[in-house]
Design a protein around this motif. Structure first.
Motif, PDB file in Angstrom:
ATOM      1  N   UNK A   6      -5.166 -19.194  37.157  1.00 33.73           N
ATOM      2  CA  UNK A   6      -5.283 -19.092  35.699  1.00 33.73           C
ATOM      3  C   UNK A   6      -6.736 -19.184  35.240  1.00 33.73           C
ATOM      4  N   UNK A   7      -7.612 -19.668  36.132  1.00 35.09           N
ATOM      5  CA  UNK A   7      -9.021 -19.785  35.773  1.00 35.09           C
ATOM      6  C   UNK A   7      -9.745 -18.446  35.870  1.00 35.09           C
ATOM      7  N   UNK A   8      -9.092 -17.455  36.443  1.00 41.81           N
ATOM      8  CA  UNK A   8      -9.723 -16.143  36.615  1.00 41.81           C
ATOM      9  C   UNK A   8      -9.176 -15.170  35.574  1.00 41.81           C
ATOM     10  N   UNK A   9     -10.011 -14.847  34.596  1.00 41.41           N
ATOM     11  CA  UNK A   9      -9.577 -13.961  33.510  1.00 41.41           C
ATOM     12  C   UNK A   9     -10.130 -12.557  33.627  1.00 41.41           C
ATOM     13  N   UNK A  16     -16.507 -15.057  41.314  1.00 37.40           N
ATOM     14  CA  UNK A  16     -17.225 -16.333  41.265  1.00 37.40           C
ATOM     15  C   UNK A  16     -16.364 -17.534  41.597  1.00 37.40           C
ATOM     16  N   UNK A  17     -15.225 -17.665  40.914  1.00 36.07           N
ATOM     17  CA  UNK A  17     -14.415 -18.879  41.043  1.00 36.07           C
ATOM     18  C   UNK A  17     -13.543 -18.888  42.291  1.00 36.07           C
ATOM     19  N   UNK A  18     -13.000 -17.716  42.645  1.00 40.09           N
ATOM     20  CA  UNK A  18     -12.144 -17.676  43.834  1.00 40.09           C
ATOM     21  C   UNK A  18     -12.964 -17.473  45.108  1.00 40.09           C
ATOM     22  N   UNK A  19     -13.765 -16.407  45.151  1.00 35.44           N
ATOM     23  CA  UNK A  19     -14.414 -16.030  46.412  1.00 35.44           C
ATOM     24  C   UNK A  19     -15.638 -16.891  46.710  1.00 35.44           C
ATOM     25  N   UNK A  20     -16.581 -16.972  45.765  1.00 37.39           N
ATOM     26  CA  UNK A  20     -17.837 -17.681  46.026  1.00 37.39           C
ATOM     27  C   UNK A  20     -17.667 -19.197  46.023  1.00 37.39           C
ATOM     28  N   UNK A 103      -4.407 -13.179  41.365  1.00 33.78           N
ATOM     29  CA  UNK A 103      -2.961 -13.383  41.269  1.00 33.78           C
ATOM     30  C   UNK A 103      -2.273 -13.157  42.612  1.00 33.78           C
ATOM     31  N   UNK A 104      -2.865 -12.256  43.412  1.00 29.95           N
ATOM     32  CA  UNK A 104      -2.374 -11.978  44.754  1.00 29.95           C
ATOM     33  C   UNK A 104      -3.540 -12.047  45.728  1.00 29.95           C
ATOM     34  N   UNK A 105      -3.219 -12.338  46.984  1.00 26.93           N
ATOM     35  CA  UNK A 105      -4.255 -12.419  48.015  1.00 26.93           C
ATOM     36  C   UNK A 105      -3.723 -11.741  49.269  1.00 26.93           C
TER      37      UNK A 105
END
Length: 462
Positions: A6-9, A16-20, A103-105
């Motif tokens: 939910x932090x990724x809009x 930034x938030x997921x990958x890095x 949302x998916x990985x």
């Protein structure tokens, strides 16, 4: 701290938030081992990640890079980017690719020119599946090994336009062992047979050595793989040489003797047929304790011959269902997610508990539930958008079973593939086909290929 999708809009926040901030540090990659916004001619990569670095470097045609990561907007569907990611992996000779929108990985692997989905989960499940992700693309997994191969290429990044050199090395995968999967629900009509035969074909298409075992006296799977090509009892070549004898005799009727080659798929699949004579022997076998473990004992003698064994089961709590679950390492529970199927999950849970008690007596490991497989699901758009999510959610919240990510929808191609017939004089005999053979480009074929990928990932045979 767990990752919250939910932090990724937008795409930048996915990067930034997921990958890095989350993924790369947890996988053991330091900032100097990955590059953002990488250019190779017309190719523009979001991230290029290396296990080991040696500077400087030059372009070479030998083996592949480590990892390409592509981030997408959370509202974008990943399926439309798979083809492009595959092209990147092929052109750059990279082995692994990650595709995510928060949302998916998904993790893809290139084997020669073929791109295969090896792992996937929802964004909310990334933290819980971090160990599995590490086993695929963690830095320790891709570290140099004694038998690894090496690759080199030219790299240009937005922040570092100079040429550098990188050596990529890949660790060998463990030798696979035979996995036994039961497909069971005590509710009939939920797609067990369809699941078994088409999953078997999809696994065989990926090069796995597959054996089907039919443990249902109705013998629907035996018909579905094309082994019942007779019209009357006089020509019945299954009676007296089927699963009934496998579990009825200690030393006779071995797997090699009873298993038959099937013709329902262009990809090789063996099958042990069932027969209605199972019904008349059930009381006798119930009184023979050894009959519960004979199938497993005989399968263990051919464990080097097959990668996956799929067991079709009767929709009941009878002896043959018990034998199937005692024999199996894993369980798939097909369900149309309708009320009666949901209610039956309580019986399935209690049955699993009973089976695991028996397994404990025999010093077997407990049965591992891969999940409830949504099957025979309507493709109606309104149903899929409104009703399906609620029914799916009930499985986890009320009945406490995991739900598989794969979905098998109810489609005409899928039904017709197993209802194929051939003329035989003035009559017709069954000539079923897997949906991969009947309509290889259909949505149903793709759904079973997705299911095969999910199953292989979950049982460690990728």
């Amino acid at each position: 701290m767990d990752f919250n999708p939910d932090y990724c809009r937008n795409e930048k926040e996915v990067e930034g938030k997921l990958i890095i901030q989350y993924l790369l540090p947890h996988l053991g990659y330091r900032p100097e081992s990955w590059y953002q916004e990488v250019a190779f001619g017309a190719i523009r990569l979001d991230f290029l990640v290396f296990a080991t670095q040696i500077l400087p470097f030059t372009l070479s045609e030998v083996s592949p890079l480590s990892l390409v990561i592509e981030a997408k907007h959370p509202q974008h569907k990943l399926d439309q980017y798979v083809y492009k990611l595959g092209n990147y992996l092929r052109k750059l000779r990279a082995t692994y690719g990650v595709l995510t929108n928060g949302r998916e990985f998904r993790i893809y692997q290139r084997q020669n020119d073929k791109i295969e989905l090896k792992f996937f989960c929802s964004g909310s499940e990334i933290s819980a599946n971090l160990d599995s992700i590490k086993r695929w693309i963690g830095r320790d997994q891709l570290k140099p090994g004694q038998n690894d191969s090496i690759s080199q290429l030219v790299l240009t990044t937005k922040d570092n336009p100079k040429s550098d050199s990188v050596t990529i090395l890949h660790s060998p995968k463990p030798v696979p062992t035979m996995k036994i999967i039961a497909v069971y629900h005590n509710k009939g009509g939920v797609g067990k047979t369809t699941t078994v035969v088409n999953l078997a074909a999809a696994l065989a298409k990926q090069g796995k050595r597959v054996l089907i075992v039919d443990l249902d006296s109705q013998a629907n799977t035996t018909y579905a793989v094309g082994l019942a090509k007779f019209l009357d009892e006089e020509n019945d070549d299954i009676k007296g040489n089927n699963i009934c004898q496998v579990i009825g005799y200690k030393d006779e009727f071995t797997i090699e003797e009873v298993a038959r080659k099937t013709r329902f798929s262009q990809f090789a699949v063996d099958a042990i047929p069932a027969h209605i004579e199972l019904m008349e022997y059930e009381i006798k076998y119930n009184n023979i304790e050894a009959s519960k473990t004979r199938l497993l004992a005989k399968l263990n003698k051919v464990k080097d011959r097959y990668d996956v064994v799929l067991i079709d089961t009767p929709p009941s709590l009878n002896l043959y269902a018990k034998i199937a679950l005692i024999t199996a390492h894993y369980l798939i529970i097909p369900s149309d997610l309708k009320p009666f199927s949901h209610e039956g999950l309580n019986n399935v849970r209690n049955f699993i508990a009973e089976i695991n008690e028996t397994k404990e007596i025999f010093n077997f490991k407990p049965l591992q539930v891969l999940g409830v497989l949504p099957s025979k699901i309507s493709t109606n758009a309104k149903f899929f958008a409104a009703t399906y999510p609620k029914r799916r959610n009930l499985v986890t919240t009320k009945y406490k079973f995991p739900v598989m990510d794969s979905v098998i929808c109810e489609r005409e191609d899928l039904a017709k593939s197993l209802e194929n017939y051939l003329p035989f004089g003035d009559d017709m005999i069954p000539d079923p086909r897997s949906v991969m053979d009947f309509r290889p480009d259909s949505a149903s074929a793709q759904e079973f290929e997705n299911l095969a990928n999910e199953v292989l990932q979950k049982i460690g045979l990728t």
